[in-house]
Motif scaffolding. Structure first.
Motif, PDB file in Angstrom:
ATOM      1  N   ASP A 128      88.324  46.127  31.304  1.00 46.88           N
ATOM      2  CA  ASP A 128      86.919  46.120  30.924  1.00 46.88           C
ATOM      3  C   ASP A 128      86.655  45.083  29.835  1.00 46.88           C
ATOM      4  N   ARG A 129      87.536  45.027  28.860  1.00 50.31           N
ATOM      5  CA  ARG A 129      87.338  44.146  27.701  1.00 50.31           C
ATOM      6  C   ARG A 129      87.473  42.673  28.078  1.00 50.31           C
ATOM      7  N   TRP A 130      88.453  42.366  28.945  1.00 49.11           N
ATOM      8  CA  TRP A 130      88.706  40.958  29.282  1.00 49.11           C
ATOM      9  C   TRP A 130      88.156  40.574  30.658  1.00 49.11           C
ATOM     10  N   GLU A 131      87.458  41.484  31.303  1.00 47.00           N
ATOM     11  CA  GLU A 131      86.873  41.233  32.624  1.00 47.00           C
ATOM     12  C   GLU A 131      87.933  40.699  33.594  1.00 47.00           C
ATOM     13  N   PHE A 170      82.998  54.125  26.823  1.00 46.35           N
ATOM     14  CA  PHE A 170      82.900  53.555  28.168  1.00 46.35           C
ATOM     15  C   PHE A 170      83.552  54.431  29.237  1.00 46.35           C
ATOM     16  N   PRO A 187      85.350  36.123  27.712  1.00 50.41           N
ATOM     17  CA  PRO A 187      84.560  37.012  28.584  1.00 50.41           C
ATOM     18  C   PRO A 187      83.067  36.821  28.294  1.00 50.41           C
ATOM     19  N   SER A 188      82.213  37.447  29.098  1.00 52.62           N
ATOM     20  CA  SER A 188      80.762  37.263  28.912  1.00 52.62           C
ATOM     21  C   SER A 188      80.330  37.786  27.535  1.00 52.62           C
ATOM     22  N   THR A 218      79.829  41.567  27.336  1.00 50.51           N
ATOM     23  CA  THR A 218      81.050  42.383  27.144  1.00 50.51           C
ATOM     24  C   THR A 218      81.507  42.326  25.696  1.00 50.51           C
ATOM     25  N   ARG A 236      79.423  44.477  23.607  1.00 53.33           N
ATOM     26  CA  ARG A 236      79.667  45.926  23.785  1.00 53.33           C
ATOM     27  C   ARG A 236      80.833  46.368  22.897  1.00 53.33           C
ATOM     28  N   TYR A 237      81.870  45.543  22.828  1.00 52.77           N
ATOM     29  CA  TYR A 237      83.047  45.909  22.037  1.00 52.77           C
ATOM     30  C   TYR A 237      82.886  45.590  20.555  1.00 52.77           C
TER      31      TYR A 237
END
Lengths: 68, 499
Positions: B113-116, B102, B485-486, B489, B492-493
């Motif tokens: 990024d991970r937890w928005e 990322f 989170p969404s 996201t 992605r992780y």
């Protein structure tokens, strides 16, 4: 099967760090000068390197995707 | 004085390495802050190890062993030999992967990024930065002290600290992460190479290993130092929590992002315990052996003071005193340079603080967008100058004990932050609210710890144990109760194949 085995191995290894035996004793000496509480933990450190080699070989996080 | 000349020569070499690294730079922020994610396997291993081993590994370990005996090795080295490589294997690799995929440079960027989240990330930055500052100040104090002792007082503390601060600032300023990594690699090789030689020579000077141990055993005042009876098993167990701090140290977490390939962690994970063994075993043994070096006036005074009061004495100069008395001048010089190398671990800490400020604050709040990447790097360099100047002037006026204490509490604080890293990278169910709860708890408990009486324990355990367990429980419990989170996201992780 693999995860419980890995967790148990690491847990056992952690327990081996708490070596209450020989707590109050300096002997036996390794090479005539290293007290038991020191050479045990030096050996433990070497064993940790071997454990890490095994984990890298068999438990490498394969979900990380490509190397580059 | 001659050992001090070796150290000054060594400082000139590291300065040159920094300038050489500057010539290889490409003027991009990722290049300055992460060496372009290009470190090879050996440089990655040696530089990461070198940046983790601070002055405490050399000076502090022998000083601790001087007072408490061989227990020092089990307390700090063998516990780290298990915990640190495990953290690197299971968390460090995931940090690397998230950073690479990322385009992220700091742990806080990954958390955001991970937890928005935005401001929760800023809070984590503040906590990480506040805990790091005492380490940097201690590094400058250690540099000044080492140069002063090695030169026999010819170089005063203020000048020694200034020389060290300027050299570190220069190669971090010019070389960025590449310069810092190369210097750390050089430093680690130097110490690993000459440490064993110095230990053998010092021991020979004292009559040989066997004779040293026998004399210690025959003296009732020193025999207990060859056992571990000065520490309880509970305390010993509690110390195994401290190495968890490794992955939460900003400079170590950021170093994890510099590897060229994720497979480069393999060598680091396997060889890390061996590097620990090579550095800590000789330092601990010599620290204990110093208890019968009564022909060294400074050590004799310490031994007498210990016997008279029954309390520990300041022991950070024990290794330097042994070197001065028993090692040939050229070995004392080379090892003095190696000790200086360990003391100067503040380089990666200064760079980490600068990286965090420019990425997590300057860039996040619009600076990069408004002023461009060149201004961002310039800001990073300016920050390096300001942090170094602040550390130097604070070191001049500070009482060492205050920062020694702060570092101990910062240690507990970082260990208690480790659950944040595990939750972010290894658990789909973690949320920003869980992270917030743990961060606030760690901040409050670290401050409380500073105010409580020294040696405070809970059920016999050092505070780091309950702090880490409660922090982990908070991340877990609060995350269970709060919105995730969404899905995009999380996927992605944690791609479906990885579940």
């Amino acid at each position: 099967m693999k995860t419980p085995l890995v967790v148990t191995t690491i847990g056992l290894f952690y327990l081996l760090h708490q070596d209450w035996w020989h707590w109050h004793s300096a002997r036996p000496l390794a090479f005539g000068f290293l007290p038991v509480g020191l050479w045990y933990h030096a050996l433990y450190t070497l064993a940790a390197a071997l454990l890490m080699a095994a984990l890298v070989r068999w438990c490498w996080p394969a979900d990380l995707g490509s190397d580059e | 004085m001659i050992p001090a000349l070796f150290v000054l020569g060594y400082l000139a070499i590291v300065l040159y390495i920094g300038i050489f690294a500057f010539r290889r730079s490409r003027g991009q922020s990722e290049d300055f802050f992460l060496a372009g994610r290009s470190l090879g396997p050996w440089v990655f291993l040696l530089s990461l190890f070198g940046s983790h081993m601070t002055a405490f590994a050399i000076l502090g370990s022998s000083g601790h062993a001087f007072n408490f005996g061989i227990v020092t090795y089990g307390l700090m080295a063998s516990s780290s030999a298990l915990v640190v490589p495990l953290c690197l294997l299971f968390v460090g690799t995931r940090l690397w992967s998230a950073g690479k995929r990322f385009g992220l440079i700091t742990p806080v960027q990954i958390f955001r990024d991970r937890w928005e989240c935005g401001h929760i990330g800023t809070l984590i930055f503040c906590l990480q930065a506040a805990l790091l500052v005492p380490y940097i100040i201690i590094g400058v104090i250690g540099g000044g002290t080492t140069l002063s002792v090695l030169s026999g007082g010819w170089i005063p503390f203020w000048l020694g600290g200034l020389i060290v601060a300027l050299v570190v600032m220069s190669y971090v300023f010019f070389g960025g992460m590449r310069g810092t990594a190369w210097v750390n690699t050089f430093q680690t090789v130097l110490f690993l190479g000459f440490g064993a030689i110095a230990v053998t020579l010092i021991s020979q000077g004292m009559g040989g290993f066997v004779a040293v141990t026998e004399r210690l055993l025959q003296n009732p005042q020193t025999a207990s130092l060859l056992t571990r009876e000065k520490f309880s098993l509970t305390t010993f167990l509690g110390y195994t929590f401290n190495p968890l701090s490794a992955i939460a140290f900003p400079h170590i977490a950021i170093f994890c992002l510099t590897a060229r390939k994720v497979t480069q962690f393999k060598r680091t994970v396997i060889f890390y315990p061996l590097c620990l063994l090579l550095i800590w075993l000789p330092c601990v043994y010599l620290g204990v052996a110093a208890n019968q070096a009564t022909d060294v006036p400074a050590l004799a005074a310490k031994i007498e003071a210990k016997a008279a009061t029954g309390r520990p004495v300041p022991g950070d100069d024990v290794m330097l005193q042994l070197l001065g008395r028993y090692a040939p001048v050229w070995v004392a010089g080379l090892l003095g340079a190696g000790i200086m190398a360990a003391v100067m671990a503040s380089d990666s800490q200064i760079l980490a603080l600068s990286t965090m400020f420019t990425e997590d604050i300057f860039a996040f709040y619009g600076g990069k967008q408004r002023f461009g990447e060149t201004a961002q790097i310039a800001t990073g360099r300016l920050f390096v100058v300001l942090v170094t100047a602040f550390a130097y002037f604070t070191a001049l006026n500070a009482k060492v004990a205050i920062f020694d204490l702060a570092v101990q509490y910062a240690f507990a604080g970082y260990a208690a932050m480790a659950p944040l890293f595990v939750a972010a990278l290894c658990w789909r169910g973690s949320t920003k609210w869980g992270a917030l709860a743990a961060t606030l708890f760690v901040a409050a408990s670290t401050v409380a710890l500073y105010l409580l009486p020294r040696g405070f324990t809970i059920a016999g355990f050092a505070p780091v144990v309950p702090m880490t367990l409660i922090s982990a429980a908070l991340v877990w419990g609060v995350s269970l109760l709060t919105p995730k989170p969404s899905a995009a996201t999380i996927e992605r992780y944690f791609p479906p194949a990885s579940v």
